[in-house]
Design an enzyme around this catalytic site. Structure first.
Site, PDB file in Angstrom:
ATOM      1  N   ASP A 217      38.546  54.469  43.265  1.00 48.90           N
ATOM      2  CA  ASP A 217      39.311  53.263  44.363  1.00 48.90           C
ATOM      3  C   ASP A 217      39.162  51.836  44.724  1.00 48.90           C
ATOM      4  OD1 ASP A 217      41.778  52.994  45.843  1.00 48.90           O
ATOM      5  OD2 ASP A 217      41.577  55.602  45.713  1.00 48.90           O
ATOM      6  N   GLY A 239      36.235  51.236  39.273  1.00 48.38           N
ATOM      7  CA  GLY A 239      37.298  50.516  40.472  1.00 48.38           C
ATOM      8  C   GLY A 239      37.804  50.214  40.727  1.00 48.38           C
ATOM      9  N   HIS A 240      39.055  49.943  41.447  1.00 50.18           N
ATOM     10  CA  HIS A 240      40.245  49.502  41.735  1.00 50.18           C
ATOM     11  C   HIS A 240      40.435  47.985  42.125  1.00 50.18           C
ATOM     12  CE1 HIS A 240      42.291  53.781  41.817  1.00 50.18           C
ATOM     13  NE2 HIS A 240      41.708  52.986  40.936  1.00 50.18           N
ATOM     14  N   GLY A 241      38.999  47.477  42.606  1.00 46.91           N
ATOM     15  CA  GLY A 241      38.874  46.258  43.102  1.00 46.91           C
ATOM     16  C   GLY A 241      38.399  46.255  44.412  1.00 46.91           C
ATOM     17  N   ASN A 271      42.094  46.289  39.606  1.00 45.03           N
ATOM     18  CA  ASN A 271      42.573  45.438  39.732  1.00 45.03           C
ATOM     19  C   ASN A 271      42.019  44.526  40.654  1.00 45.03           C
ATOM     20  OD1 ASN A 271      45.225  45.945  40.648  1.00 45.03           O
ATOM     21  ND2 ASN A 271      44.244  47.626  41.635  1.00 45.03           N
TER      22      ASN A 271
END
Length: 391
Positions: A217, A239-241, A271
């Site tokens: 995440d 991950g999602h940044g 992201n």
């Protein structure tokens, strides 16, 4: 031969040195019955060491030697009689193999109402893979526990700690002031659900430095009420940044302001730097944000503001975001996008994004020209900016 005044001075120095040694309380968890075998429950031993340290008026160190120490859900609670308690960890703290034992708790290891707690070294192994498998199967599962939580605390240091396979968030900072985290390593698989690396909310004066985060995440998520946050030298991926938000979930919500993300690298993430809010009425805001000196490598959404956040398009309100986004600066951001739209500002129709600044941004997409997309966003550019700005 030493004269009498010299002897008197030496005596004072000797007594002072020994007095300072006496003022240091060193507590080895083995003394309290902890076993480094990874199977014996050491929860009560750790709590006994904490109780002794917290009750003392002397500076205290709780030492965890090499080995694996099994802990159930544990809460280290203040207010303590001293404001300098250190955990020095050479070993690994492990959660029970059965994820249900801690999975129904909010936190595995938590600190509440503490002042002056430091954690140096060590590994936290939450054994979250069983719970991830349960969630991915669609079965009824517990929500899962945050690995390490600090709430309503101040003057906290976390140095060279490693968090492995958290059930939910790895580290949460909630309602805290003056927190420094450096040299932190977070490791979980890229498909592990809701395993944010470090989450900060309702906190001020938080610094996160020199950390490597690999998770499923957000590498770092910044929630409502985070102010004066400094993030520097972060490697993120998978991950999602790094995300500010999601914001606007509640009607009355504290805003986010004075956040700097500097010298970061994103590798293969969903992201890069993101601001996200739900499309619903809210008093929240995000302002005075700086993203600078950032490298993107094959990132799906390198620069994004999403004010219509709705994961999975499920149960989302068909309204307009009330969150006000303003004064956001993107400076010296370079690298590659995994999608053609490398810059996306999808802002609120009711409260358009304002004061967006793009300075020396160069993002490319394969061998094609990358694109930028803007809705309800206004700002300026300076220097070379690629893709061509839509502001």
């Amino acid at each position: 031969m030493a004269t009498l005044p010299h002897l008197f001075l030496l005596l004072i120095l000797f007594l002072s040195f020994n007095s300072s040694l006496a003022a240091l309380l060193n507590l080895n968890v083995l003394t309290f019955g902890a076993k480094p075998d990874g199977t014996t429950d050491s929860t009560n031993a750790f709590l006994s060491a904490w109780t002794r340290a917290c009750a003392s008026t002397n500076l205290a160190t709780i030492y965890v030697p090499k080995g694996r120490f099994l802990l159930r859900s544990i809460n280290f609670r203040g207010k303590c009689n001293n404001n300098d308690i250190s955990f020095r960890i050479d070993g690994t703290l492990v959660a029970p193999v059965d994820y249900r034992i801690i999975g129904k708790a909010d936190n595995w290891i938590s600190f509440q109402y503490v002042d002056g707690v430091s954690i140096y070294g060590g590994k936290l192994d939450a054994k979250g893979t069983g719970l991830w498998a349960c969630k991915n199967s669609g079965k009824a599962c517990p929500s899962g526990a945050t690995t390490l939580s600090f709430s309503n605390s101040k003057n906290v240091v976390v140095d060279r700690l490693t968090s492995l396979n958290s059930q939910m968030f790895h580290i949460v900072i909630n309602g805290c002031h003056n927190v420094k985290m450096q040299g932190v390593t977070v490791i979980a698989s890229g498909n592990s659900p809701n395993t944010d690396g470090i989450h900060v909310q309702l906190s001020s004066g938080v610094t996160i430095l020199n950390s490597n985060i690999q998770t499923g995440d957000d590498c770092i998520s910044i929630g409502p009420g985070a102010t004066n946050l400094w993030i520097e030298k972060i490697t993120c991926g998978p991950g999602h940044g790094i995300s500010i938000g999601s914001l606007g979930k509640d009607q009355n919500e504290a805003g986010v302001q004075n956040v700097t993300v500097k010298t970061a690298k994103f590798m293969g993430t969903q992201n890069g730097v993101r601001i996200k809010s739900w499309a619903r009425p809210s008093s929240g805001f995000a302002r005075n944000i700086v993203f600078q000196h950032i490298v993107m490598k094959n990132v799906e959404n390198p620069i994004v503001i999403d004010q219509n956040y709705c994961p999975g398009n499920k149960n989302c309100p068909d309204q307009v975001s009330g969150v006000k986004v303003s004064n956001v600066r993107y400076q010296d951001i370079h690298g590659t996008s995994a999608t053609q739209v490398a810059v996306k500002f999808d802002c609120s129709a009711k409260h358009p994004c304002s004061g967006i600044r793009l300075e020396e941004v160069k993002l490319t997409y394969k061998n094609e020209v990358a694109e930028a997309s803007c809705k309800h966003a206004a700002g300026t550019i300076s220097g070379a900016v690629q893709p061509t700005s839509c502001l």
